[in-house]
Write an enzyme that holds these catalytic residues in place. Structure first.
Site, PDB file in Angstrom:
ATOM      1  N   ASP A  66       0.855  -1.303  -0.323  1.00  0.00           N
ATOM      2  CA  ASP A  66       0.109  -0.105   0.323  1.00  0.00           C
ATOM      3  C   ASP A  66       0.847   1.084  -0.169  1.00  0.00           C
ATOM      4  OD1 ASP A  66      -2.531   1.388   0.236  1.00  0.00           O
ATOM      5  OD2 ASP A  66      -1.667   2.247   2.165  1.00  0.00           O
ATOM      6  N   THR A  99      -3.224   5.714  -4.499  1.00  0.00           N
ATOM      7  CA  THR A  99      -2.094   6.165  -3.714  1.00  0.00           C
ATOM      8  C   THR A  99      -0.367   5.894  -4.231  1.00  0.00           C
ATOM      9  OG1 THR A  99      -1.630   4.410  -2.212  1.00  0.00           O
ATOM     10  CG2 THR A  99      -3.222   6.505  -1.242  1.00  0.00           C
ATOM     11  N   THR A 100      -0.403   4.961  -4.740  1.00  0.00           N
ATOM     12  CA  THR A 100       0.551   4.179  -5.557  1.00  0.00           C
ATOM     13  C   THR A 100       0.378   5.071  -7.156  1.00  0.00           C
ATOM     14  OG1 THR A 100       1.044   2.415  -4.394  1.00  0.00           O
ATOM     15  CG2 THR A 100       2.209   3.321  -5.879  1.00  0.00           C
ATOM     16  N   ASP A 392      -9.104  -0.321   2.102  1.00  0.00           N
ATOM     17  CA  ASP A 392      -9.184   0.407   0.735  1.00  0.00           C
ATOM     18  C   ASP A 392     -10.351   0.266  -0.349  1.00  0.00           C
ATOM     19  OD1 ASP A 392      -7.201   1.744   1.204  1.00  0.00           O
ATOM     20  OD2 ASP A 392      -5.500   0.177  -0.053  1.00  0.00           O
TER      21      ASP A 392
END
Length: 535
Positions: A66, A99-100, A392
């Site tokens: 994550d 997020t990545t 998530d």
């Protein structure tokens, strides 16, 4: 008239540092690109994991892919890198996923900007081109979005597909069907409120990930007091945060002199009477279950047992707050006015066993949408990562219930936006066109990295995908199971429109902000003053 000295003058305090123009810009680029390179190997369904080892004697081990968790854990000194770390945190708080992607896209934009600045193109021209490219990409994404919000059956399929796509890049990828159903059931119980506080996740070691299940009710990981009822129907619950330990003498920092042990007994008896009065005031609320945030000592526990009231002590604060929310009660600290206290209600409280542990189960709570997801797994690291992955998925689903539009994943949306931006660049005269083309190239890097992480020939796959999009096959993306280009609509690889839009806008804004920098000024470190008065 005195001539002005041409010697360079330092206006900063001693120890302060300054980086100017190209040096400052290069420092920003290097820091941001390094952050992107750190997390880009975790992108996509075949992304790799990172082991994060905490400092100190009891160093905690975290295994995760994550992006937000990785970036939160690392200490960053470079100011531009800090901007990307903060951006990934905002993405995590805002929509829960991507997020990545947002970090990698911002880093790739800055990588392209570095090449353009080397060609003597001014940062303001690059920013102007990027802004037009962002608007074009946003419009293309909006046009490509599909909305099944009015068709309940199709929307349910969309939600399952989004949950599967979100979980496919996580630890739970091999059990994504099972966990996608759990997540969708939990979010659909919220009836559109999006209040994830009503979904409680409990982690219990033992069993396997497939033993995880959804419980329609609320589970509290605590024990019921000694000799108290273990099962209560039609419970009236008082939730409190109050001291229940005054049967002990607590007069700190002072001495009590007595001439006999009888006097000590009198003091103890006075303390007990105070506690007995407090318990009686609590019982006047007409309750049969008392849950306290703090400890309940032996004497009050005996009084509750004698009154036939179930007493639960030391419920952690988040547990107490969530319990107050789902039972419809309020946390109270004073008991003089029972008519002002809001009591919680539920149909049944009983003990249940999960693995080797006894937990307290509240069913038929006032807030009907409340539920608990019980996660099982072999190690604590697996449970922690499973919880992050599920969180998530729950965040993305709750956002999709509010904003029902969806787009296709697997690099399809990025390639679609890149094509529109490239077309705009071809129609735009001047240097801005070069900046737009660099924006399109950065967008195309996301499917390239996804293919690289899966071990496939990214140049071949991305060129095939680009050709398919030029041929107006706008639902085509990368099928990482077969290692080929496929139709995302048939494969059910769907993502939330809200997540994709946030990735695009956040990455463009962060990259623009870093590109504007032409000076980095570091404050002088604070001097350590010797302590002349040691304690």
């Amino acid at each position: 008239m005195a001539s002005l000295s041409m010697a360079p003058m330092n206006i900063f305090r001693q120890g302060a540092d300054e980086e100017k123009a190209e040096t400052a810009r290069l420092s920003s680029f290097i820091g941001a690109i390094a952050i992107g390179d750190l997390v880009k190997s975790t992108l996509g369904p075949k992304g790799m994991d990172k082991i994060l080892l905490g400092g100190g004697r009891d160093s905690q081990v975290t295994v995760t892919n994550d992006g937000a968790t990785i970036l939160k854990a690392i200490g960053v000194d470079n100011p531009a890198a800090k901007v990307l770390v903060d951006m990934s945190k905002v993405q995590d708080d805002e929509v829960g996923d991507g997020t990545t992607s947002v970090t990698v896209l911002a880093a790739e934009l800055l990588r392209e900007a570095e090449l353009l600045i080397a060609k003597k193109i001014h940062p303001q021209i690059i920013i102007s081109g990027w802004r037009k490219a962002t608007q074009a990409a946003r419009d293309a994404l909006r046009e490509a979005a599909v909305d099944h919000g009015n068709d309940e059956q199709k929307f349910q399929v969309d939600l399952l597909n989004i949950a599967r796509t979100t979980l496919s890049s996580k630890l739970l990828t091999h059990h994504k069907d099972h966990f996608a159903r759990l997540a969708v059931q939990a979010v659909m119980r919220l009836k559109g409120s999006g209040n994830l506080e009503a979904i409680h996740v409990i982690k219990k070691l033992g069993g396997s990930l497939t033993d995880s299940y959804l419980d329609e009710g609320f589970l509290l990981d605590k024990r019921i007091g000694v000799n108290q009822p273990k099962r209560i129907e039609n419970a009236n619950i008082l939730i409190a945060n109050t001291g229940m330990d005054t049967d002990k003498i607590k007069i700190f920092g002072s001495r009590v002199r007595v001439d006999s042990t009888a006097k000590v007994a009198e003091i103890e008896m006075a303390e007990k009477e105070k506690m007995k009065e407090k318990v009686e005031r609590i019982l006047k609320h007409g309750i049969n279950c008392f849950i306290n945030r703090q400890l309940i000592y032996n004497y009050p526990e005996q009084l509750f047992a004698a009154a036939g009231v179930m007493a639960i002590e030391h419920a952690d604060f988040t547990g107490v707050e969530r319990l107050a929310l789902v039972t419809g009660g309020e946390i109270t600290s004073t008991f003089d006015h029972p008519e002002l206290v809001k009591i919680g209600h539920c149909k049944l409280i009983e003990e249940v066993m999960i693995g080797e542990d006894m937990l307290i189960h509240f069913s038929g709570v006032d807030m009907g949408e409340a539920c608990t997801i019980v996660l099982r797994g072999a190690t604590q690291q697996i449970l922690d990562e499973a919880e992050r992955s599920l969180h998530d998925a729950l965040c993305v689903l709750s956002q999709t219930v509010k904003e029902t539009r969806t787009v296709f994943g697997g690099g399809c949306s990025e390639m679609l936006m890149a094509r529109v931006v490239s077309d705009l660049a071809n129609r735009t005269p001047g240097k801005e066109a070069v900046a737009m083309e660099s924006f399109a190239k950065a967008l195309r890097m996301l499917p390239t990295i996804i293919a690289d992480n899966a071990g496939y020939d990214s140049a071949e796959l991305v060129s095939q995908l680009r050709a398919a999009h030029q041929d107006n096959k706008i639902t085509f993306g990368l099928d990482m199971t077969q290692g080929c280009v496929g139709d995302m609509a048939d494969l059910g690889i769907t993502e939330s429109f809200q997540v994709k839009r946030q990735v695009l806008l956040s990455a463009a804004e962060a990259a623009e902000m870093i590109l504007r920098v032409d000076n980095i000024i570091k404050a002088a470190p604070r001097k350590r003053v010797p302590d002349h008065h040691p304690c």
